[in-house]
Design a protein around this motif. Structure first.
Motif, short mmCIF file in Angstrom:
data_model
loop_
_atom_site.label_atom_id
_atom_site.label_comp_id
_atom_site.label_asym_id
_atom_site.label_seq_id
_atom_site.Cartn_x
_atom_site.Cartn_y
_atom_site.Cartn_z
N ASP A 229 -21.17 39.27 79.18
CA ASP A 229 -22.08 40.07 78.82
C ASP A 229 -23.48 40.47 79.51
OD1 ASP A 229 -23.45 37.96 77.92
OD2 ASP A 229 -23.57 38.76 75.71
N SER A 230 -23.61 39.77 80.65
CA SER A 230 -24.81 39.60 81.27
C SER A 230 -24.56 39.16 82.81
CB SER A 230 -25.78 38.78 80.92
OG SER A 230 -25.46 37.43 80.76
N VAL A 231 -25.55 39.62 83.61
CA VAL A 231 -25.53 39.25 85.13
C VAL A 231 -27.09 39.19 85.36
CG1 VAL A 231 -25.32 40.06 87.53
CG2 VAL A 231 -23.66 40.97 85.63
N VAL A 232 -27.33 37.83 85.91
CA VAL A 232 -28.83 37.58 86.11
C VAL A 232 -28.68 37.07 87.55
CG1 VAL A 232 -30.21 35.80 85.63
CG2 VAL A 232 -28.67 36.38 83.82
N THR A 233 -29.93 37.47 88.37
CA THR A 233 -30.50 37.13 89.55
C THR A 233 -31.79 37.15 89.46
OG1 THR A 233 -30.24 37.51 91.85
CG2 THR A 233 -30.72 39.58 90.46
N HIS A 234 -32.40 36.35 90.36
CA HIS A 234 -33.76 35.97 90.67
C HIS A 234 -34.50 36.65 91.80
CE1 HIS A 234 -32.72 32.88 87.88
NE2 HIS A 234 -32.15 32.34 88.55
N PHE A 235 -35.72 37.09 91.85
CA PHE A 235 -36.38 37.46 93.12
C PHE A 235 -37.75 37.01 92.81
CE2 PHE A 235 -38.35 40.96 90.64
CZ PHE A 235 -39.47 41.49 91.34
N GLN A 236 -38.70 36.86 93.97
CA GLN A 236 -40.06 36.62 93.81
C GLN A 236 -40.85 37.82 94.37
OE1 GLN A 236 -41.21 33.31 96.35
NE2 GLN A 236 -43.16 33.15 95.68
N HIS A 237 -41.85 38.33 93.71
CA HIS A 237 -42.83 39.25 94.01
C HIS A 237 -43.95 38.70 94.91
CE1 HIS A 237 -45.94 42.36 93.52
NE2 HIS A 237 -45.07 43.28 93.30
N PRO A 238 -44.18 39.36 95.96
CA PRO A 238 -45.36 38.89 96.65
C PRO A 238 -46.72 38.45 96.10
CG PRO A 238 -44.84 41.11 97.40
CD PRO A 238 -43.70 40.46 96.46
N GLU A 239 -46.77 39.03 95.05
CA GLU A 239 -48.32 38.97 94.34
C GLU A 239 -48.20 38.15 93.24
OE1 GLU A 239 -50.93 42.15 94.21
OE2 GLU A 239 -49.92 42.97 96.20
N PHE A 240 -46.95 38.55 92.31
CA PHE A 240 -47.15 38.16 90.80
C PHE A 240 -45.85 37.05 90.48
CE2 PHE A 240 -48.27 42.89 90.75
CZ PHE A 240 -49.37 42.50 90.77
N GLY A 241 -45.40 36.80 91.47
CA GLY A 241 -44.52 35.51 91.38
C GLY A 241 -43.01 35.87 90.92
N TYR A 242 -42.22 34.74 90.19
CA TYR A 242 -40.72 34.93 90.19
C TYR A 242 -40.35 35.66 88.88
CZ TYR A 242 -40.27 31.21 93.46
OH TYR A 242 -40.37 30.26 94.72
N TYR A 243 -39.47 36.49 89.02
CA TYR A 243 -38.91 37.26 88.06
C TYR A 243 -37.35 37.06 87.73
CZ TYR A 243 -43.19 39.84 87.32
OH TYR A 243 -44.68 40.38 86.97
N ASP A 244 -36.66 37.35 86.96
CA ASP A 244 -35.08 37.51 86.71
C ASP A 244 -34.93 39.08 86.48
OD1 ASP A 244 -34.95 34.91 86.85
OD2 ASP A 244 -34.60 34.35 84.72
N LEU A 245 -34.00 39.41 87.08
CA LEU A 245 -33.39 40.64 86.98
C LEU A 245 -32.05 40.68 86.29
CD1 LEU A 245 -34.06 42.34 90.50
CD2 LEU A 245 -35.64 42.62 88.51
N VAL A 246 -31.87 41.24 85.18
CA VAL A 246 -30.89 41.06 84.40
C VAL A 246 -30.13 42.21 83.90
CG1 VAL A 246 -30.34 39.77 82.06
CG2 VAL A 246 -31.87 39.02 83.28
N TYR A 247 -28.84 42.32 84.06
CA TYR A 247 -28.05 43.34 83.31
C TYR A 247 -27.39 42.57 82.01
CZ TYR A 247 -23.72 45.67 82.00
OH TYR A 247 -22.64 45.99 81.25
N SER A 248 -27.67 43.41 80.91
CA SER A 248 -27.50 42.83 79.82
C SER A 248 -26.71 43.95 78.72
CB SER A 248 -28.42 42.07 79.09
OG SER A 248 -27.99 41.68 77.74
#
Length: 302
Positions: free
Chosen positions: A241-260
């Motif tokens: 029921d979901s897809v998860v990947t990570h990315f790093q914003h150059p100023e604000f740090g790490y986030y997860d991008l999630v399809y749910s």
């Protein structure tokens, strides 16, 4: 009797000191010589006016030294105030504004590769467990599963492209929703359900065509997907029921991008003296961003 250093001449050690400018006065008289005058008549020694044009003081008493000292002290105080008092609140404010109003447009422009990945994968969450690009090996990892695989009792089959000389099609293949594995004795084992097929360290041309067919895609579309994955240097984890990947914003740090398929909400969990916060925001239909943070529990109570 004489004194050491003066010899026997009495005149050398009985001589009286001469008055300053005495010989000049003898020649030119009291008013004949242009002698230095004191600008302050009350000064006991009469500092000459010509002395004002020159600096005979130590450097640490001069005006340039005072300027340098105060500029240095001010710079240090400003840096201390920035790192310990201002940087955190300013960063927190800027990040909050970004997450509230600018993240959606940032996702559609700067994170277009991630958007393509999620669009491709969200219709295949029951067939793919994991896909990633290894930048060091310049290869891909792909894990497929039977669309009705249970969490326990499944059969796992592995293929390592970087070490196996035999192609995966000759060792194993997917026929419809069946996984067929060539065994050492030459016989084939057929798994009709509850199988997981892992393909590690492979180049695009080593991925079996039967795996591409199982994903209901074309060679061209799947190659574009792999190229996008490489450009984003991404790793993606897939659940039913979901897809998860990570990315790093150059100023604000790490986030997860999630399809749910299920709505996501921000949460806070207390564990001892710490509070673990999960911040969630919506980017597109069924697409969310997630940021995790750990702070002191006392900050939550306040």
């Amino acid at each position: 009797m004489g004194y050491m250093g003066f010899g026997m001449r009495k005149i050398d050690y009985t001589r009286k000191p001469k008055k300053a400018f005495g010989r000049i006065k003898e020649v030119y008289g009291e008013e004949g010589a242009d002698l230095p005058k004191s600008p302050n008549p009350e000064h006991p020694y009469g500092v000459p006016t010509s002395f004002a044009k020159h600096s005979y003081q130590p450097f640490f008493k001069t005006r340039p030294y005072r300027i340098i000292k105060w500029v240095t002290i001010s710079s240090v105080l400003i840096l201390i105030a920035w790192f310990f008092l201002l940087k955190g609140p300013i960063m927190h404010y800027q990040r909050s504004k970004f997450e509230e109003s600018a993240f959606t447009s940032y996702y559609k422009t700067e994170l277009a590769d991630y958007s393509e990945l999620l669009q491709f994968l969200k219709s295949r969450t029951d067939q793919i467990c994991y896909v990633g690009f290894d930048n060091w090996e310049n290869s891909y990892d792909l894990t497929l599963q039977h669309f009705n695989t249970q969490t326990a009792g499944f059969q796992r089959v592995n293929f390592s492209g970087g070490r196996d000389t035999q192609s995966p099609d000759k060792k194993s293949r997917i026929d419809g929703d069946h996984l067929i594995v060539q065994q050492a004795d030459g016989q084939s084992a057929v798994f009709s359900e509850n199988w997981v097929y892992t393909i590690n360290d492979v180049k695009p041309d080593q991925i079996p065509t039967s795996a591409i067919d199982y994903l209901h895609t074309t060679q061209s579309e799947f190659s574009n997907f792999l190229n996008t994955l490489k450009q984003a240097n991404a790793r993606v984890w897939i659940k039913p029921d979901s897809v998860v990947t990570h990315f790093q914003h150059p100023e604000f740090g790490y986030y997860d991008l999630v399809y749910s398929t299920k709505p996501l909400r921000s949460t806070t969990e207390i564990n001892g003296k710490y509070a673990y916060q999960t911040f969630v925001g919506k980017l597109d239909e069924d697409i969310y961003w997630i940021r995790e943070d750990r702070i002191l529990r006392s900050e939550i109570d306040e």
